[in-house]
Write a protein that holds these residues in place. Sequence first.
Motif, PDB file in Angstrom:
ATOM      1  N   ARG A  70     -18.467  -3.691 -13.485  1.00 43.34           N
ATOM      2  CA  ARG A  70     -19.734  -3.560 -13.288  1.00 43.34           C
ATOM      3  C   ARG A  70     -20.643  -3.512 -12.434  1.00 43.34           C
ATOM      4  NH1 ARG A  70     -16.867  -9.869 -12.775  1.00 43.34           N
ATOM      5  NH2 ARG A  70     -19.386 -10.203 -13.749  1.00 43.34           N
ATOM      6  N   ARG A  71     -19.822  -2.543 -11.547  1.00 41.29           N
ATOM      7  CA  ARG A  71     -21.179  -1.781 -10.413  1.00 41.29           C
ATOM      8  C   ARG A  71     -22.534  -1.414 -11.491  1.00 41.29           C
ATOM      9  NH1 ARG A  71     -19.109  -1.726  -5.477  1.00 41.29           N
ATOM     10  NH2 ARG A  71     -20.968  -0.556  -4.569  1.00 41.29           N
ATOM     11  N   GLN A  72     -21.879  -0.717 -12.747  1.00 42.17           N
ATOM     12  CA  GLN A  72     -22.775  -0.089 -13.591  1.00 42.17           C
ATOM     13  C   GLN A  72     -23.467  -1.434 -14.462  1.00 42.17           C
ATOM     14  OE1 GLN A  72     -20.869   2.022 -16.103  1.00 42.17           O
ATOM     15  NE2 GLN A  72     -20.461   3.882 -14.334  1.00 42.17           N
ATOM     16  N   GLU A  73     -22.920  -2.309 -14.811  1.00 40.25           N
ATOM     17  CA  GLU A  73     -23.720  -3.570 -15.219  1.00 40.25           C
ATOM     18  C   GLU A  73     -25.226  -4.041 -14.436  1.00 40.25           C
ATOM     19  OE1 GLU A  73     -20.530  -4.876 -18.417  1.00 40.25           O
ATOM     20  OE2 GLU A  73     -20.920  -6.564 -16.710  1.00 40.25           O
ATOM     21  N   MET A  74     -24.360  -4.487 -12.455  1.00 38.90           N
ATOM     22  CA  MET A  74     -25.093  -4.883 -11.898  1.00 38.90           C
ATOM     23  C   MET A  74     -26.654  -3.636 -12.200  1.00 38.90           C
ATOM     24  SD  MET A  74     -25.473  -7.383  -9.624  1.00 38.90           S
ATOM     25  CE  MET A  74     -26.997  -7.373  -9.085  1.00 38.90           C
ATOM     26  N   GLU A  75     -26.242  -2.428 -11.583  1.00 34.96           N
ATOM     27  CA  GLU A  75     -27.296  -1.276 -11.711  1.00 34.96           C
ATOM     28  C   GLU A  75     -29.121  -1.858 -12.564  1.00 34.96           C
ATOM     29  OE1 GLU A  75     -26.652   2.303 -11.579  1.00 34.96           O
ATOM     30  OE2 GLU A  75     -25.080   1.888  -9.601  1.00 34.96           O
ATOM     31  N   ARG A  76     -27.477  -2.137 -13.802  1.00 37.77           N
ATOM     32  CA  ARG A  76     -29.066  -2.667 -15.300  1.00 37.77           C
ATOM     33  C   ARG A  76     -30.161  -3.782 -14.803  1.00 37.77           C
ATOM     34  NH1 ARG A  76     -25.377   0.690 -18.523  1.00 37.77           N
ATOM     35  NH2 ARG A  76     -24.130  -1.166 -18.883  1.00 37.77           N
ATOM     36  N   ALA A  77     -29.043  -4.452 -14.039  1.00 40.88           N
ATOM     37  CA  ALA A  77     -29.415  -6.172 -14.749  1.00 40.88           C
ATOM     38  C   ALA A  77     -30.644  -6.010 -13.219  1.00 40.88           C
ATOM     39  CB  ALA A  77     -28.110  -6.917 -14.062  1.00 40.88           C
ATOM     40  N   ARG A  78     -30.260  -5.307 -11.985  1.00 42.12           N
ATOM     41  CA  ARG A  78     -30.995  -4.945 -11.010  1.00 42.12           C
ATOM     42  C   ARG A  78     -32.654  -3.963 -11.660  1.00 42.12           C
ATOM     43  NH1 ARG A  78     -27.223  -2.195  -6.742  1.00 42.12           N
ATOM     44  NH2 ARG A  78     -28.043  -0.344  -8.180  1.00 42.12           N
ATOM     45  N   ASP A  79     -32.532  -2.713 -12.235  1.00 42.44           N
ATOM     46  CA  ASP A  79     -33.575  -3.147 -12.519  1.00 42.44           C
ATOM     47  C   ASP A  79     -35.188  -3.708 -13.773  1.00 42.44           C
ATOM     48  OD1 ASP A  79     -32.882  -0.144 -11.206  1.00 42.44           O
ATOM     49  OD2 ASP A  79     -31.983   0.883 -13.244  1.00 42.44           O
ATOM     50  N   ILE A  80     -34.367  -3.874 -14.638  1.00 42.19           N
ATOM     51  CA  ILE A  80     -34.501  -5.283 -15.397  1.00 42.19           C
ATOM     52  C   ILE A  80     -35.706  -6.403 -14.948  1.00 42.19           C
ATOM     53  CG2 ILE A  80     -34.163  -7.496 -17.541  1.00 42.19           C
ATOM     54  CD1 ILE A  80     -32.175  -5.613 -17.875  1.00 42.19           C
ATOM     55  N   LEU A 241     -27.843  -9.482 -20.590  1.00 40.33           N
ATOM     56  CA  LEU A 241     -27.055  -8.123 -21.911  1.00 40.33           C
ATOM     57  C   LEU A 241     -26.682  -7.431 -21.080  1.00 40.33           C
ATOM     58  CD1 LEU A 241     -29.519  -9.009 -24.520  1.00 40.33           C
ATOM     59  CD2 LEU A 241     -27.376 -10.183 -24.893  1.00 40.33           C
ATOM     60  N   ALA A 242     -27.260  -7.046 -19.561  1.00 44.31           N
ATOM     61  CA  ALA A 242     -27.090  -5.972 -19.031  1.00 44.31           C
ATOM     62  C   ALA A 242     -25.516  -6.317 -18.694  1.00 44.31           C
ATOM     63  CB  ALA A 242     -27.721  -5.746 -17.931  1.00 44.31           C
ATOM     64  N   HIS A 243     -24.820  -7.603 -18.283  1.00 45.39           N
ATOM     65  CA  HIS A 243     -23.436  -7.603 -17.763  1.00 45.39           C
ATOM     66  C   HIS A 243     -22.415  -7.967 -19.322  1.00 45.39           C
ATOM     67  CE1 HIS A 243     -24.645  -7.813 -13.994  1.00 45.39           C
ATOM     68  NE2 HIS A 243     -25.726  -8.840 -13.845  1.00 45.39           N
ATOM     69  N   ALA A 244     -22.986  -6.790 -19.936  1.00 43.22           N
ATOM     70  CA  ALA A 244     -22.224  -6.701 -21.604  1.00 43.22           C
ATOM     71  C   ALA A 244     -20.870  -7.161 -20.871  1.00 43.22           C
ATOM     72  CB  ALA A 244     -21.720  -5.119 -21.576  1.00 43.22           C
ATOM     73  N   THR A 245     -19.593  -7.127 -19.878  1.00 44.72           N
ATOM     74  CA  THR A 245     -18.200  -7.406 -20.323  1.00 44.72           C
ATOM     75  C   THR A 245     -18.493  -9.292 -20.049  1.00 44.72           C
ATOM     76  OG1 THR A 245     -18.072  -7.270 -17.798  1.00 44.72           O
ATOM     77  CG2 THR A 245     -17.084  -5.143 -19.577  1.00 44.72           C
ATOM     78  N   GLN A 246     -19.159  -9.517 -19.526  1.00 39.35           N
ATOM     79  CA  GLN A 246     -19.259 -10.718 -18.760  1.00 39.35           C
ATOM     80  C   GLN A 246     -20.122 -11.820 -20.246  1.00 39.35           C
ATOM     81  OE1 GLN A 246     -17.568 -12.121 -16.554  1.00 39.35           O
ATOM     82  NE2 GLN A 246     -16.843  -9.839 -16.849  1.00 39.35           N
ATOM     83  N   ILE A 247     -21.383 -11.317 -20.813  1.00 35.75           N
ATOM     84  CA  ILE A 247     -21.372 -11.801 -21.690  1.00 35.75           C
ATOM     85  C   ILE A 247     -21.485 -11.994 -23.274  1.00 35.75           C
ATOM     86  CG2 ILE A 247     -24.312 -12.973 -21.633  1.00 35.75           C
ATOM     87  CD1 ILE A 247     -23.309 -13.679 -19.442  1.00 35.75           C
ATOM     88  N   ASP A 248     -21.187 -12.560 -23.949  1.00 34.63           N
ATOM     89  CA  ASP A 248     -21.918 -12.729 -25.468  1.00 34.63           C
ATOM     90  C   ASP A 248     -22.979 -12.519 -26.123  1.00 34.63           C
ATOM     91  OD1 ASP A 248     -20.407 -12.009 -27.557  1.00 34.63           O
ATOM     92  OD2 ASP A 248     -19.459 -13.822 -28.140  1.00 34.63           O
ATOM     93  N   PRO A 249     -23.099 -11.932 -26.629  1.00 31.45           N
ATOM     94  CA  PRO A 249     -24.459 -12.653 -27.071  1.00 31.45           C
ATOM     95  C   PRO A 249     -24.370 -13.175 -28.120  1.00 31.45           C
ATOM     96  CG  PRO A 249     -23.984  -9.177 -27.604  1.00 31.45           C
ATOM     97  CD  PRO A 249     -22.860 -10.088 -26.651  1.00 31.45           C
TER      98      PRO A 249
END
Length: 298
Positions: A70-80, A241-249
């Motif tokens: 979840r930390r890695q997902e947050m980093e991706r969302a942050r960049d986006i 979508l960066a929060h892949a564990t939480q959000i079903d595309p």
Amino acid sequence: MSNHPRQGMRLMHVHAHPDDESSKGAATTAKYVAEGVDVHVATCTGGERGSILNPKMDRPGILENIHEIRRQEMERARDILGITQDWLGFVDSGWPEGDPKPPLPEGCFALVPLEEAIVPLVRLIRSFRPHVMTTYDERGGYPHPDHIMCHRVSMAAFEAAADPERFPELGEPWQILKVYYHHSFNRPKTQALHDAMLAHGLESPYAERLAGWKPEPDWDARITTRVPCSEYFGVRDQALLAHATQIDPDGSWFAIPRELQEKVWPTEDYELVTSAVESTLPEDDLFAGIDEAGSPGE
């Protein structure tokens, strides 16, 4: 956008879990970032007790390492989104299930004494010095213990950060000029999107939710501010979508065509709760009244 009209303005969002910054107000965030605003997210917990809500991510090794993932997902969302972000360091309280609901886990965010829980946020407010802050309403947006605690902590830290008598060791006092509550999932918006889907002969993901959702016109009337941000709905979706564990595309987040969303409800909606500047309601800008007043405290 040319010449970044909002250079020097600062906006802070206080959220309960990683992914909340993408599911609430993310298009507003992207709009202000594009206009030159410095946007910072304070995330109260690490989302350690979040379930895996995307079947594609329900595989070995994910749940065991959920905190790190979840930390890695947050980093991706942050960049986006183009934001900076801090973890306030509390532990996710989880969603209590059962009747009666079980007690909350020891040491979790919702059980931390308020005076202790506000310390990292007061420190952050005084160092980042936001002109505007957003958080959740007193119901938490929805009644998750962490969302309700996030509301309590945000409002208490907002007051404490401005008071020179309190926590002098946490930095120079800072007065936030405007505080807003998110009203992302309001009923009129949900109804409008639902009706539009049916009018286009499409299946609405909201039928069941609306059937059990009692209209509360007084609650909906609390919305003061609608920020037009439909051109950033795509950025919002990428951040989600960066929060892949939480959000079903393939889930309800994306069941409504973006073109329809842009046409039917092109804003994200807020309630102005407290303001130290003059602005005329209803507003279409979280910084209304601040540009005119200059930015005190600079």
